[in-house]
Design an enzyme around this catalytic site. Structure first.
Site, PDB file in Angstrom:
ATOM      1  N   ARG A  22       3.413 -10.968   5.161  1.00 43.59           N
ATOM      2  CA  ARG A  22       4.869 -10.932   5.337  1.00 43.59           C
ATOM      3  C   ARG A  22       5.334 -10.444   6.709  1.00 43.59           C
ATOM      4  NH1 ARG A  22       7.528  -8.549  -0.067  1.00 43.59           N
ATOM      5  NH2 ARG A  22       9.404  -9.228   1.013  1.00 43.59           N
TER       6      ARG A  22
ATOM      7  N   PRO B 253       0.795  -1.207   0.000  1.00 48.92           N
ATOM      8  CA  PRO B 253       0.000   0.000   0.000  1.00 48.92           C
ATOM      9  C   PRO B 253       0.825   1.253   0.000  1.00 48.92           C
ATOM     10  CG  PRO B 253       0.035  -1.017   2.161  1.00 48.92           C
ATOM     11  CD  PRO B 253       1.150  -1.576   1.369  1.00 48.92           C
ATOM     12  N   GLU B 254       0.501   2.112  -0.914  1.00 50.91           N
ATOM     13  CA  GLU B 254       1.031   3.473  -0.909  1.00 50.91           C
ATOM     14  C   GLU B 254      -0.140   4.386  -0.560  1.00 50.91           C
ATOM     15  OE1 GLU B 254       3.421   4.224  -4.426  1.00 50.91           O
ATOM     16  OE2 GLU B 254       3.643   2.086  -4.747  1.00 50.91           O
TER      17      GLU B 254
END
Length: 284
Positions: free
Chosen positions: A127, A2-3
DNA sequence: CACGAGACCTGTTCGC
DNA sequence: TGCGAACAGGTCTCGT
């Protein structure tokens, strides 16, 4: 994942104004927001998700608090509670979802907040890079961030001051959250293409005009990202559409839409960079 | 102090 | 088919 645009999309879904949902033809049950909901309990499945405080303190402090507001700062999600602030950073693979407490727990669910009304907020993160902070003052977490690119308080001239002082590649400078908050690997590549600037260009090689044009390009691609609910790539993050509008990102070897040249890929600062060698002439 | 490499993680895809 | 290498939206930390 996500940006800024993906985080903004998630924040808006968590705010979830009733009118907006009705306009989309969705019910509160399908896309519930979290503002006004009171937390009854929490469960932590991966301790390192919690940056601060300790798990015991967290579980004790979070219970009973009501979510008063949801906002975004850079790539951080900020939940304002009664007495404290709960911040999330999704890093590479984090996601937040709201669902009923009878839904099955999923493989990579790391932190769960149960509400009094049978709903829950789940932080899922394959992750394990994502983090949550529960603090009195959000500034202790956010103080290192540069300005918001979409706010009009920042100018190309102000960025020129920072960028021109550095010999680092502009690609790397765009990813520096202390200069500008929220831009990541996708949107930096797309903005540099739109501005016609080579990603390896040294900051100090940029003119004020270059900086003005680049800031405009950053704003344009971020806005387009938000309008498309962010970008969805691979199995991470769903619902976005901006991946269908990429000009260079992950398009190595494909023809540039403007000039037909094959898009090239370079590793800059350990991140892959995609660019058109003709539209973005090398000037470093 | 500024910079680059390595670390932190799991999962998918690519090449032999 | 199998297996290791490369790669993935990000940011800390440590050494030079």
């Amino acid at each position: 994942m996500p940006e800024l645009p993906e985080v903004e999309t998630i924040v808006r879904s968590l705010q979830n104004p009733k009118e907006w949902l009705l306009a989309e033809g969705q019910s509160m049950r399908e896309r519930p927001g979290v503002i006004g909901r009171q937390i009854s309990s929490a469960a932590l499945h991966w301790e390192r998700t919690l940056a601060v405080p300790t798990p015991a303190e967290f579980l004790q402090h979070i219970a009973g608090q009501t979510i008063q507001n949801v906002s975004r700062r850079g790539k951080f999600i900020v939940l304002t509670l009664d007495d404290e602030v709960l911040l999330f950073h999704l890093r590479m693979s984090g996601d937040l979802r709201v669902e009923g407490q009878s839904a099955p727990v999923q493989t990579h669910d790391r932190l769960i907040l149960n509400f009094h009304d049978d709903l829950r907020l789940v932080f899922n993160d394959t992750r394990k890079f994502g983090r949550a902070w529960l603090v009195k003052d959000a500034q202790t977490v956010l103080s290192g961030l540069g300005p918001e690119p979409l706010e009009l308080t920042i100018s190309g001239a102000a960025l020129y001051k920072r960028w021109h002082a550095s010999s680092r590649a502009i690609k790397t400078l765009l990813l520096d959250q202390s200069i500008l908050a929220g831009v990541g690997n996708i949107y930096s590549d797309e903005a540099l293409f739109l501005a016609g600037i080579h990603p390896l260009s040294a900051g100090k090689a940029l003119s004020i005009e270059d900086c003005d044009r680049l800031l405009s390009a950053v704003r344009t691609v971020l806005q387009k990202g938000i309008e498309n609910n962010g970008a969805s790539i691979d199995w991470v993050y769903r619902g976005g559409d901006f991946q269908n509008h990429f000009k260079v990102y992950q398009r190595t070897g494909e023809a540039c839409e403007v000039c037909g040249s094959p898009i090239q890929r370079l590793v800059i600062g350990q991140r892959s960079s995609h660019f058109c060698p003709v539209c973005q002439p090398n000037k470093y």
